[in-house]
Design a protein around this motif. Structure first.
Motif, PDB file in Angstrom:
ATOM      1  N   SER A  38       0.875  -1.173   0.000  1.00 18.21           N
ATOM      2  CA  SER A  38       0.000   0.000   0.000  1.00 18.21           C
ATOM      3  C   SER A  38       0.915   1.226   0.000  1.00 18.21           C
ATOM      4  O   SER A  38       2.140   1.076   0.059  1.00 18.21           O
ATOM      5  CB  SER A  38      -0.893   0.002   1.238  1.00 18.21           C
ATOM      6  OG  SER A  38      -0.143   0.423   2.354  1.00 18.21           O
ATOM      7  N   THR A  40       1.395   3.229   2.303  1.00 24.11           N
ATOM      8  CA  THR A  40       2.083   3.402   3.583  1.00 24.11           C
ATOM      9  C   THR A  40       2.762   2.134   4.086  1.00 24.11           C
ATOM     10  O   THR A  40       3.514   2.177   5.041  1.00 24.11           O
ATOM     11  CB  THR A  40       1.078   3.847   4.649  1.00 24.11           C
ATOM     12  OG1 THR A  40      -0.016   2.922   4.635  1.00 24.11           O
ATOM     13  CG2 THR A  40       0.592   5.258   4.401  1.00 24.11           C
ATOM     14  N   ARG A  41       2.474   0.997   3.430  1.00 19.81           N
ATOM     15  CA  ARG A  41       3.020  -0.253   3.979  1.00 19.81           C
ATOM     16  C   ARG A  41       3.443  -1.218   2.881  1.00 19.81           C
ATOM     17  O   ARG A  41       2.700  -1.437   1.918  1.00 19.81           O
ATOM     18  CB  ARG A  41       1.947  -0.921   4.841  1.00 19.81           C
ATOM     19  CG  ARG A  41       2.537  -1.677   5.984  1.00 19.81           C
ATOM     20  CD  ARG A  41       1.498  -2.434   6.745  1.00 19.81           C
ATOM     21  NE  ARG A  41       1.817  -3.837   6.695  1.00 19.81           N
ATOM     22  CZ  ARG A  41       1.045  -4.773   7.193  1.00 19.81           C
ATOM     23  NH1 ARG A  41      -0.096  -4.471   7.752  1.00 19.81           N
ATOM     24  NH2 ARG A  41       1.392  -6.029   7.133  1.00 19.81           N
ATOM     25  N   ILE A  44       2.039  -6.204   2.151  1.00 27.54           N
ATOM     26  CA  ILE A  44       0.787  -6.602   2.820  1.00 27.54           C
ATOM     27  C   ILE A  44       0.496  -8.052   2.448  1.00 27.54           C
ATOM     28  O   ILE A  44      -0.023  -8.838   3.242  1.00 27.54           O
ATOM     29  CB  ILE A  44      -0.376  -5.688   2.375  1.00 27.54           C
ATOM     30  CG1 ILE A  44      -0.142  -4.272   2.873  1.00 27.54           C
ATOM     31  CG2 ILE A  44      -1.703  -6.233   2.868  1.00 27.54           C
ATOM     32  CD1 ILE A  44      -1.221  -3.296   2.465  1.00 27.54           C
ATOM     33  N   ASN A  64      -6.102 -11.697  12.753  1.00 24.47           N
ATOM     34  CA  ASN A  64      -6.479 -10.357  12.261  1.00 24.47           C
ATOM     35  C   ASN A  64      -5.273  -9.706  11.608  1.00 24.47           C
ATOM     36  O   ASN A  64      -4.164  -9.755  12.134  1.00 24.47           O
ATOM     37  CB  ASN A  64      -6.956  -9.463  13.408  1.00 24.47           C
ATOM     38  CG  ASN A  64      -8.308  -9.890  13.950  1.00 24.47           C
ATOM     39  OD1 ASN A  64      -8.490  -9.971  15.145  1.00 24.47           O
ATOM     40  ND2 ASN A  64      -9.244 -10.179  13.089  1.00 24.47           N
ATOM     41  N   GLY A  65      -5.520  -9.088  10.458  1.00 20.98           N
ATOM     42  CA  GLY A  65      -4.456  -8.351   9.779  1.00 20.98           C
ATOM     43  C   GLY A  65      -3.475  -9.218   9.014  1.00 20.98           C
ATOM     44  O   GLY A  65      -2.462  -8.720   8.525  1.00 20.98           O
ATOM     45  N   ALA A  66      -3.773 -10.517   8.868  1.00 22.02           N
ATOM     46  CA  ALA A  66      -2.829 -11.423   8.183  1.00 22.02           C
ATOM     47  C   ALA A  66      -2.788 -11.184   6.676  1.00 22.02           C
ATOM     48  O   ALA A  66      -1.835 -11.574   6.008  1.00 22.02           O
ATOM     49  CB  ALA A  66      -3.199 -12.873   8.472  1.00 22.02           C
ATOM     50  N   GLY A  67      -3.846 -10.576   6.130  1.00 25.22           N
ATOM     51  CA  GLY A  67      -3.875 -10.330   4.686  1.00 25.22           C
ATOM     52  C   GLY A  67      -4.937 -11.135   3.951  1.00 25.22           C
ATOM     53  O   GLY A  67      -4.943 -11.203   2.722  1.00 25.22           O
ATOM     54  N   LYS A  68      -5.880 -11.712   4.681  1.00 28.78           N
ATOM     55  CA  LYS A  68      -6.889 -12.595   4.058  1.00 28.78           C
ATOM     56  C   LYS A  68      -7.793 -11.813   3.101  1.00 28.78           C
ATOM     57  O   LYS A  68      -7.995 -12.216   1.956  1.00 28.78           O
ATOM     58  CB  LYS A  68      -7.736 -13.284   5.155  1.00 28.78           C
ATOM     59  CG  LYS A  68      -6.895 -14.074   6.146  1.00 28.78           C
ATOM     60  CD  LYS A  68      -7.725 -14.708   7.231  1.00 28.78           C
ATOM     61  CE  LYS A  68      -8.457 -13.742   8.144  1.00 28.78           C
ATOM     62  NZ  LYS A  68      -7.580 -12.871   8.951  1.00 28.78           N
ATOM     63  N   SER A  69      -8.343 -10.685   3.589  1.00 25.39           N
ATOM     64  CA  SER A  69      -9.232  -9.896   2.723  1.00 25.39           C
ATOM     65  C   SER A  69      -8.449  -9.313   1.548  1.00 25.39           C
ATOM     66  O   SER A  69      -8.958  -9.264   0.423  1.00 25.39           O
ATOM     67  CB  SER A  69      -9.876  -8.744   3.499  1.00 25.39           C
ATOM     68  OG  SER A  69     -10.612  -9.261   4.571  1.00 25.39           O
ATOM     69  N   THR A  70      -7.223  -8.892   1.813  1.00 26.88           N
ATOM     70  CA  THR A  70      -6.388  -8.349   0.730  1.00 26.88           C
ATOM     71  C   THR A  70      -6.190  -9.419  -0.347  1.00 26.88           C
ATOM     72  O   THR A  70      -6.237  -9.128  -1.543  1.00 26.88           O
ATOM     73  CB  THR A  70      -5.019  -7.898   1.290  1.00 26.88           C
ATOM     74  OG1 THR A  70      -5.262  -6.995   2.356  1.00 26.88           O
ATOM     75  CG2 THR A  70      -4.163  -7.241   0.242  1.00 26.88           C
ATOM     76  N   GLN A 109     -16.654  -8.929   3.305  1.00 26.26           N
ATOM     77  CA  GLN A 109     -16.840  -9.074   4.755  1.00 26.26           C
ATOM     78  C   GLN A 109     -17.971  -8.145   5.216  1.00 26.26           C
ATOM     79  O   GLN A 109     -18.798  -8.517   6.028  1.00 26.26           O
ATOM     80  CB  GLN A 109     -15.524  -8.674   5.420  1.00 26.26           C
ATOM     81  CG  GLN A 109     -15.360  -9.126   6.828  1.00 26.26           C
ATOM     82  CD  GLN A 109     -13.929  -8.869   7.314  1.00 26.26           C
ATOM     83  OE1 GLN A 109     -13.101  -8.307   6.615  1.00 26.26           O
ATOM     84  NE2 GLN A 109     -13.650  -9.283   8.520  1.00 26.26           N
ATOM     85  N   HIS A 218     -12.953 -16.898  10.452  1.00 26.78           N
ATOM     86  CA  HIS A 218     -12.314 -17.035  11.766  1.00 26.78           C
ATOM     87  C   HIS A 218     -12.987 -18.147  12.547  1.00 26.78           C
ATOM     88  O   HIS A 218     -12.539 -18.504  13.625  1.00 26.78           O
ATOM     89  CB  HIS A 218     -12.459 -15.734  12.576  1.00 26.78           C
ATOM     90  CG  HIS A 218     -11.550 -14.655  12.096  1.00 26.78           C
ATOM     91  ND1 HIS A 218     -10.200 -14.675  12.316  1.00 26.78           N
ATOM     92  CD2 HIS A 218     -11.790 -13.538  11.400  1.00 26.78           C
ATOM     93  CE1 HIS A 218      -9.645 -13.604  11.780  1.00 26.78           C
ATOM     94  NE2 HIS A 218     -10.592 -12.897  11.216  1.00 26.78           N
TER      95      HIS A 218
HETATM   96  N1  LIG Z   1      -4.744   0.500   2.067  1.00 25.93           N
HETATM   97  C1  LIG Z   1      -4.032   0.083   3.089  1.00 25.93           C
HETATM   98  N2  LIG Z   1      -3.073   0.855   3.651  1.00 25.93           N
HETATM   99  C2  LIG Z   1      -2.314   0.440   4.685  1.00 25.93           C
HETATM  100  N3  LIG Z   1      -2.456  -0.762   5.247  1.00 25.93           N
HETATM  101  C3  LIG Z   1      -3.393  -1.577   4.750  1.00 25.93           C
HETATM  102  C4  LIG Z   1      -4.224  -1.222   3.652  1.00 25.93           C
HETATM  103  N4  LIG Z   1      -5.068  -2.253   3.386  1.00 25.93           N
HETATM  104  C5  LIG Z   1      -4.783  -3.206   4.282  1.00 25.93           C
HETATM  105  N5  LIG Z   1      -3.793  -2.806   5.101  1.00 25.93           N
HETATM  106  C6  LIG Z   1      -3.179  -3.562   6.196  1.00 25.93           C
HETATM  107  O1  LIG Z   1      -2.802  -4.826   5.671  1.00 25.93           O
HETATM  108  C7  LIG Z   1      -3.001  -5.848   6.633  1.00 25.93           C
HETATM  109  C8  LIG Z   1      -3.905  -6.915   6.051  1.00 25.93           C
HETATM  110  O2  LIG Z   1      -5.246  -6.436   6.019  1.00 25.93           O
HETATM  111  P1  LIG Z   1      -6.450  -7.420   5.698  1.00 25.93           P
HETATM  112  O3  LIG Z   1      -7.718  -6.628   5.803  1.00 25.93           O
HETATM  113  O4  LIG Z   1      -6.188  -8.102   4.419  1.00 25.93           O
HETATM  114  O5  LIG Z   1      -6.326  -8.459   6.900  1.00 25.93           O
HETATM  115  P2  LIG Z   1      -7.304  -9.664   7.295  1.00 25.93           P
HETATM  116  O6  LIG Z   1      -6.445 -10.884   7.437  1.00 25.93           O
HETATM  117  O7  LIG Z   1      -8.436  -9.771   6.350  1.00 25.93           O
HETATM  118  O8  LIG Z   1      -7.764  -9.173   8.730  1.00 25.93           O
HETATM  119  P3  LIG Z   1      -9.145  -9.437   9.560  1.00 25.93           P
HETATM  120  O9  LIG Z   1      -9.112 -10.867   9.984  1.00 25.93           O
HETATM  121  O10 LIG Z   1      -8.987  -8.514  10.709  1.00 25.93           O
HETATM  122  O11 LIG Z   1     -10.304  -9.097   8.671  1.00 25.93           O
HETATM  123  C9  LIG Z   1      -3.578  -5.151   7.879  1.00 25.93           C
HETATM  124  O12 LIG Z   1      -2.522  -4.909   8.771  1.00 25.93           O
HETATM  125  C10 LIG Z   1      -4.152  -3.859   7.329  1.00 25.93           C
HETATM  126  O13 LIG Z   1      -4.125  -2.839   8.315  1.00 25.93           O
END
Ligand SMILES: Nc1ncnc2c1ncn2[C@@H]1O[C@H](COP(=O)(O)OP(=O)(O)OP(=O)(O)O)[C@@H](O)[C@H]1O
Length: 381
Positions: A38, A40-41, A44, A64-70, A109, A218
């Motif tokens: 992203s 800022t990061r 991901i 949480n935050g592992a990257g599943k939705s991404t 989600q 989850h």
């Molecule tokens: N546009 C963005 N800018 C910065 N960080 C991002 C962006 N999109 C996602 N992230 C970060 O990337 C990581 C993965 O996010 P993601 O939503 O894919 O996690 P997840 O596994 O689906 O989490 P959850 O189980 O909480 O839904 C998180 O730390 C999130 O904060």
């Protein structure tokens, strides 16, 4: 002429890329060296290789935050990425993305519905895919009925409760009979009683139509009821991609063991011997393990159902193939058919699941409990 030349070079480059990604119709999805950053990061998501065959049911686990939705958004071409993604044999960067999107569906989600009736929300999915008008009504009703929301057809989507909205989203996602379904927490906000039925209906729907599904959840019960294969995602990377049973019984590391709810993860030290290894557990229990082990091992995982009550005389201290122990009962959680016993062994509290009949007569809180397990039921991480 220009167009034909352009097309030829597109085909040539696509064929070149194809060599990395396997044969055209073997997979509905094939990801190779995919990275998502992203603004800022960085990193991901970092997927080296991940492929899904037609009809496969794959679960994605991760904290949480592992990257599943991404990951789901990237597969649905909603997220810029580097690397190669092939959908239905076509490179997603070069093919007509609208056509590819028509062959897959993403249930988000969040409940995302337009400010219109429920019927129109679901029907729009079919209109977008060019389904003939005369088929639309029946297909919308079949999907709404399957997910228990036909009575909501002419309600405004805005007026739905969280659970009703979620069911309508699932119906919208599945109505087009897509070849690849991407489901992000489909059972979240559904009540506990209805959840297994909805998951089973999704599974049945996908199997009847030969759709492949990637399910993020989850809820471990959902995953158990749904998937044949599961991947564990941590910090954007796939740590284990395996049959679901292996992921549960043979997790690749302690993080995954915790994620899949492994009951007993006990730190250990191993010492090579003549016929195997001496295992020293942190709770002072020692036993002999006859198989091969990696020297990097730091913990032993023992599922709560690996224990059984030891009725033998404990003056027989050692018997090959059996590990005996005596603990102190801390808690008894009564269940249907089995009871969960929390017992203290050395410094640690361990969990055993035992058949109800035995426990109600012989086991008391703060009493002693004699248990046994087979070293072959231990998994080392
Ligand atoms: N546009 C963005 N800018 C910065 N960080 C991002 C962006 N999109 C996602 N992230 C970060 O990337 C990581 C993965 O996010 P993601 O939503 O894919 O996690 P997840 O596994 O689906 O989490 P959850 O189980 O909480 O839904 C998180 O730390 C999130 O904060």
């Amino acid at each position: 002429m220009m167009k034909i030349t352009g097309f030829k070079s597109f085909v040539a480059s696509a064929v070149g890329r194809q060599k990395n990604l396997g044969s055209i119709n073997e997979y509905v999805l094939n990801m190779h060296q995919v990275k998502v950053d992203s603004k800022t990061r960085k990193n991901i998501l970092t997927i080296d290789n991940f492929a899904v065959r037609p009809g496969e049911l794959v679960a994605v686990l991760g904290p949480n935050g592992a990257g599943k939705s991404t990951m789901l958004r990237t597969i649905n071409m909603l997220q810029p990425y580097r690397g190669q993604i092939q959908l239905f044999g076509q490179d997603a960067s070069y093919a007509n993305q609208t056509n590819l999107r028509r062959r897959s569906a993403l249930v988000f989600q969040e409940t995302l519905l337009l400010d219109d009736t429920v019927f129109n929300n679901v029907a729009r999915v079919l209109q977008f895919r060019g389904v003939p008008k005369h088929q639309i009504k029946q297909r919308v009703y079949t999907a709404l009925e399957t997910f228990g929301c036909e009575h909501l057809a002419y309600r405004s989507a805005r007026s739905l409760s969280g659970g009703e909205g979620k069911r309508v989203c699932i119906a919208s996602g599945l109505v087009a009979d897509s070849e690849l379904l991407l489901l992000d927490e489909p059972s979240a906000s559904l009540d506990v009683a209805i959840r297994p039925q909805i998951i089973e209906k999704i599974r049945q729907w996908a199997q009847d139509r030969g759709s492949a599904v990637i399910l993020v959840s989850h809820n471990f019960t959902d995953i158990l009821n749904f998937a044949d294969r599961a991947i564990a995602l941590f910090d954007g990377c796939i740590i284990q991609d395996d049959k679901l049973e292996n992921l549960i019984r043979r997790p690749a590391n302690q993080q995954i063991a915790r994620l899949v709810g492994m009951d007993n993860i006990i730190p250990c030290k191993i010492k090579p011997g003549d016929r195997g290894y001496l295992i020293k557990l942190a709770n002072s229990l020692e036993f002999f393990y006859p198989g091969e082990l990696k020297t990097t091992i730091t913990a032993c995982c023992l599922s709560s159902d690996a224990f059984y009550l030891d009725h033998t005389n404990s003056s027989i201290p050692y018997q090959p193939g059996v590990v005996r122990l005596e603990g102190r009962v801390e808690r008894i959680l009564r269940g249907i058919g089995t009871d969960t016993i929390r017992f203290q062994l050395g410094e640690q509290i361990l969990t055993a699941k035992l058949r109800r009949g035995y426990t109600s007569e012989n086991i008391y809180r703060h009493g002693k409990i004699k248990l046994a397990f087979s070293p072959t039921d231990v998994h080392f991480v």
